[in-house]
Write a protein that holds these residues in place. Structure first.
Motif, mmCIF file in Angstrom:
data_model
loop_
_atom_site.group_PDB
_atom_site.id
_atom_site.type_symbol
_atom_site.label_atom_id
_atom_site.label_comp_id
_atom_site.label_asym_id
_atom_site.label_seq_id
_atom_site.Cartn_x
_atom_site.Cartn_y
_atom_site.Cartn_z
ATOM 1 N N GLN A 1 38.605 92.100 82.047
ATOM 2 C CA GLN A 1 38.794 90.648 82.070
ATOM 3 C C GLN A 1 39.006 90.173 80.647
ATOM 4 O O GLN A 1 40.131 90.036 80.198
ATOM 5 C CB GLN A 1 37.632 89.975 82.792
ATOM 6 N N CYS A 2 37.926 90.012 79.857
ATOM 7 C CA CYS A 2 38.154 89.606 78.459
ATOM 8 C C CYS A 2 38.736 90.747 77.645
ATOM 9 O O CYS A 2 39.382 90.522 76.626
ATOM 10 C CB CYS A 2 36.870 89.093 77.814
ATOM 11 N N CYS B 1 35.358 95.193 75.928
ATOM 12 C CA CYS B 1 34.739 96.512 76.107
ATOM 13 C C CYS B 1 35.781 97.598 76.338
ATOM 14 O O CYS B 1 35.456 98.790 76.334
ATOM 15 C CB CYS B 1 33.778 96.487 77.297
ATOM 16 N N CYS C 1 29.730 96.236 79.886
ATOM 17 C CA CYS C 1 30.770 95.258 80.169
ATOM 18 C C CYS C 1 30.097 94.012 80.702
ATOM 19 O O CYS C 1 29.335 94.089 81.658
ATOM 20 C CB CYS C 1 31.757 95.788 81.206
ATOM 21 N N CYS D 1 31.794 91.358 81.837
ATOM 22 C CA CYS D 1 32.699 90.574 82.673
ATOM 23 C C CYS D 1 32.888 91.157 84.073
ATOM 24 O O CYS D 1 32.738 90.452 85.058
ATOM 25 C CB CYS D 1 34.082 90.486 82.035
HETATM 26 S S1 FES Z 1 36.036 92.985 80.227
HETATM 27 FE FE1 FES Z 1 34.858 91.599 79.093
HETATM 28 S S2 FES Z 1 33.231 92.864 78.406
HETATM 29 FE FE2 FES Z 1 34.248 94.161 79.751
#
Ligand code: FES
Ligand SMILES: Cc1cc2nc3c(=O)[nH]c(=O)nc-3n(C[C@H](O)[C@H](O)[C@H](O)COP(=O)(O)OP(=O)(O)OC[C@H]3O[C@@H](n4cnc5c(N)ncnc54)[C@H](O)[C@@H]3O)c2cc1C
Ligand code: FES
Lengths: 156, 285
Positions: free
Chosen positions: A98-99, A102, A134, A136
């Motif tokens: 997502q973001c 990680c 992770c 997210c």
């Molecule tokens: S995708 Fe955001 S911390 Fe894993």
């Protein structure tokens, strides 16, 4: 200062470093390889994972001088001739991020996991990624990506 | 954070490492895998003037057998131990315990010697070393060598028989060929240090336990042996009922810490429960 020679992503580098320089800072600040990131101060999160002589390590917990004479592979060295590494492709396909913070470490550790165990069970995948946090995804799609990259059936 | 500046030395022999240590006195710190030392330096809990890296010394890493003993170099990594057939055959408890240490990345760098000398009371490997009657080879100034049994190796929190100016070079483990083993580690979340853990290894004949060794993690400032349980298990069948009864005294004489993960009484309760589970699993493995 100490002189080191390190092979990073198939290229040889010789540099002067302070002995206290962490490998991750050497990669990011001296070599400009900012694909490898720092996520914590305690060696818990795994975001900085790279391969040292083919085995995964947390590059925030290794000194650059310890890598002298050794070989490092980072997330930036995976794609060849513009082709994603199969693990990168599987993360993309399975929406395993997502973001994305990680992700470099997750991918490097996932590759190590399959090097050691080419067809892991779901439980083995989760255990193999226990040093990578992770915040997210809830890990579900990351596990699916590793299953996909290992060529195993993935329950939808 | 990054560590305070230090000088870095990478000697290529034990002699040179000892000489460097002698010269630097208490201003120097030994580095094995760095997996406990570097977090300490980065948080600036310690700031040595010299760091002496043992990783360039040949001969300190590797696993071999000498008669009835498995010999493991201090610089052997956790993953070398986990992947070793010799260890799996003759010291299964050590292998199963080391597999529960930290995570794969840290097991690739961290060493058997480093973890044992670090002697964190929540560290996993001490209990197995104690249960397996390991011996520790320590080399001091001028190359003077002594061998210390596990029962005398652990002194206090973060303190072992290895003195300033000395190096641990080998861990020697009497073969426990054919013994079943289990390391039962109790944690709340993945990748945590043990709240309490029990290292159990047993020898079976038919369905009967003929020998048992039990080590406890985080039940005091050093790893402990549950000798009363070991004695009570002798001659018992490996049934839930018999093992439960024998495990009842696991926490006797211990003084475990209280912290956010659990108070002392809770840890004592856990020791009994985990001992039962570990012994039953070891008897079945
Ligand atoms: S995708 Fe955001 S911390 Fe894993
Ligand atoms: C995030 C994280 C999680 C962890 N989780 C666990 C866990 O669940 N269980 C567990 O048991 N451990 C855990 N550890 C610690 C891990 O096991 C380390 O590998 C180990 O404690 C230290 O080994 P090392 O080789 O890295 O030693 P180093 O960090 O290099 O050294 C540790 C200490 O021992 C001294 N030393 C090392 N080798 C020698 C020698 N041969 N002679 C004399 N002195 C020596 C050093 O001077 C230093 O004081 C964890 C570590 C991290 C960073
Ligand atoms: S940045 Fe290395 S483990 Fe978190």
């Amino acid at each position: 200062m100490t002189r080191i020679t390190v092979q990073v992503d198939d290229e040889s580098y010789t540099d002067e470093v302070e002995p206290r320089t962490l490998l991750v800072h050497y990669l990011r600040e001296q070599l400009g390889k900012t694909g490898t990131v720092v996520g914590c101060d305690t060696s818990n999160c795994g975001a900085c994972t790279v391969h040292l002589d083919g085995r995964s390590v947390k590059s925030c917990n290794v000194l650059a001088v310890q890598a002298d004479g050794h070989e490092v592979t980072t997330i930036e060295g995976l794609a060849k001739n513009g082709e994603l590494h199969p693990m990168q492709a599987a993360f993309h396909e399975c929406h395993a991020l997502q973001c994305g913070y990680c992700t470099p470490g997750m991918i490097m550790q996932s590759i190590d996991l399959l090097n050691e165990n080419p067809t892991p069970t779901e439980k083995e995948i989760r255990a193999g990624l226990e040093g990578n946090l992770c915040r997210c995804t809830g890990y579900h799609n990351i596990v699916r990506a590793v299953q996909t990259a290992s060529g195993q059936e993935v329950a939808s | 954070m990054i560590p305070v500046q230090f000088d870095y030395l990478a000697p290529e022999s034990v002699e040179d490492a000892l000489a460097a240590l002698a010269e630097a006195g208490d201003d120097a710190k030994i580095m094995a895998g760095g997996q406990s030392l570097l977090p300490v330096l980065r948080l600036r809990l310690n700031s040595p003037e010299k760091v002496i890296d043992l990783s360039r010394i040949p001969g300190l890493r590797g696993i071999s057998e000498e008669g009835d003993t498995i010999v493991i170099g201090a610089m052997t990594t956790h993953s070398d131990v986990v992947e070793s057939e010799l260890v799996g055959q003759h010291a299964l408890l050590l292998q199963k315990t080391v597999a529960e240490v930290a995570d794969p990345q840290i097991r690739h760098r961290g060493t058997l010697g480093g973890a044992l000398v670090h002697a964190d009371p929540a560290g996993d490997i001490g209990a197995a070393a104690l249960a397996l009657d390991a011996e520790f080879v320590i080399v001091g100034p001028g190359g003077a060598t002594r061998t210390v049994p596990a029962s005398e190796f652990f002194v206090d929190l973060f303190e072992t028989a290895v003195q300033e100016g000395e190096l641990l070079t080998q861990v020697r483990i009497p073969k426990h060929t054919g013994w079943g083993a289990r390391y039962e580690k109790f944690v709340r979340v993945a990748h945590q240090w043990a709240i309490v853990a029990v290292a159990a290894t047993v020898k079976m004949e038919g369905g009967t336990i003929t020998e048992a060794r039990i080590g406890l993690t985080n039940m005091g400032s050093i790893p402990l042996r549950a000798t009363s349980v070991e004695a009570a298990l002798l001659g018992q069948p490996a049934t839930e009922e018999a093992v439960k009864a024998a495990s009842a005294t696991a926490a006797d004489g211990t003084n475990p810490p209280s912290d956010l993960n659990g108070d002392s009484d809770y840890r004592k309760h856990l020791a009994g429960v985990l001992t039962r589970r570990a012994v039953l699993a070891a008897a079945g493995s």
